[in-house]
Scaffold this motif. Structure first.
Motif, PDB file in Angstrom:
ATOM      1  N   GLY A  73       0.751  -1.165  -0.005  1.00  0.00           N
ATOM      2  CA  GLY A  73      -0.044   0.013   0.029  1.00  0.00           C
ATOM      3  C   GLY A  73       0.863   1.214  -0.270  1.00  0.00           C
ATOM      4  O   GLY A  73       2.189   1.317  -0.100  1.00  0.00           O
ATOM      5  N   ALA A  74       0.279   2.481  -0.096  1.00  0.00           N
ATOM      6  CA  ALA A  74       0.907   3.631   0.020  1.00  0.00           C
ATOM      7  C   ALA A  74       1.978   4.064   1.053  1.00  0.00           C
ATOM      8  O   ALA A  74       2.553   4.952   1.041  1.00  0.00           O
ATOM      9  N   ALA A  75       1.844   3.275   2.367  1.00  0.00           N
ATOM     10  CA  ALA A  75       2.773   3.395   3.269  1.00  0.00           C
ATOM     11  C   ALA A  75       4.375   3.398   2.690  1.00  0.00           C
ATOM     12  O   ALA A  75       5.151   3.894   3.393  1.00  0.00           O
ATOM     13  N   VAL A  76       4.421   2.469   1.541  1.00  0.00           N
ATOM     14  CA  VAL A  76       5.591   2.196   1.111  1.00  0.00           C
ATOM     15  C   VAL A  76       6.373   3.305   0.678  1.00  0.00           C
ATOM     16  O   VAL A  76       7.661   3.571   0.696  1.00  0.00           O
ATOM     17  N   LEU A  77       5.620   4.517   0.488  1.00  0.00           N
ATOM     18  CA  LEU A  77       6.083   5.591  -0.199  1.00  0.00           C
ATOM     19  C   LEU A  77       7.024   6.360   0.836  1.00  0.00           C
ATOM     20  O   LEU A  77       7.907   7.012   0.697  1.00  0.00           O
ATOM     21  N   ASP A  78       6.759   6.188   2.111  1.00  0.00           N
ATOM     22  CA  ASP A  78       7.569   6.771   3.368  1.00  0.00           C
ATOM     23  C   ASP A  78       8.893   6.025   3.664  1.00  0.00           C
ATOM     24  O   ASP A  78       9.647   6.115   4.429  1.00  0.00           O
TER      25      ASP A  78
END
Length: 153
Positions: A73-78
């Motif tokens: 999910g989008a948490a990988v962007l951090d």
């Protein structure tokens, strides 16, 4: 055609603000979001991961990012790039034959190859598209030469 010829042709790539010798790099500690911004801004498919901007330590492609987005999910962007990057980067030299590197990229299922000198310092990056484009230009020149011979020009 040699890799050095592929690099010299890249100046005609048409990508705004991207010269043929541009090497888009990120640091291993940068976030994936930082890399995604750079990929988008430069309209490229991969960035080389390098602490000093001179020697490749890894590579991060848009495929790597999409695969992880799908899994985590989008948490990988951090996340830091070091968690997603491909660590075993294949490289090539200026004197290698473009057909050979095209075959390596096809068999290895990767699309970007840092070009390094004898000391491992980066000189540029070639993509599978660069190699295909170079081969097509080579074939067109061969066709023109053969046509000229047949027509007596």
């Amino acid at each position: 055609m040699l890799v050095n010829q592929l690099l010299s042709m890249k100046s005609d790539s048409g990508k705004p603000g991207v010269a043929g010798t541009t090497i888009a790099t990120v640091k291993p500690s940068d976030t994936v979001a930082d890399a995604v911004r750079l990929l988008s801004e430069l309209r490229i498919g991969a960035v080389v991961v390098s602490s000093d901007g001179k020697r490749p330590e890894g590579i991060l492609s848009e495929r790597d990012v999409v695969r992880q987005l799908g899994q985590k999910g989008a948490a990988v962007l951090d996340s830091p790039i070091s968690e997603l990057m491909t660590r075993e980067v294949q490289t090539c030299t200026l004197s290698e034959d473009a057909l050979i590197i095209l075959d390596r990229m096809t068999k290895g299922r990767f699309r970007h190859l840092p070009v390094v000198d004898q000391d491992g310092a980066m000189l540029g990056v070639v993509s599978i598209g660069d190699a295909v484009s170079g081969r097509l230009k080579e074939l067109a020149a061969e066709k023109e030469a053969l046509t000229g011979m047949i027509m007596g020009n």
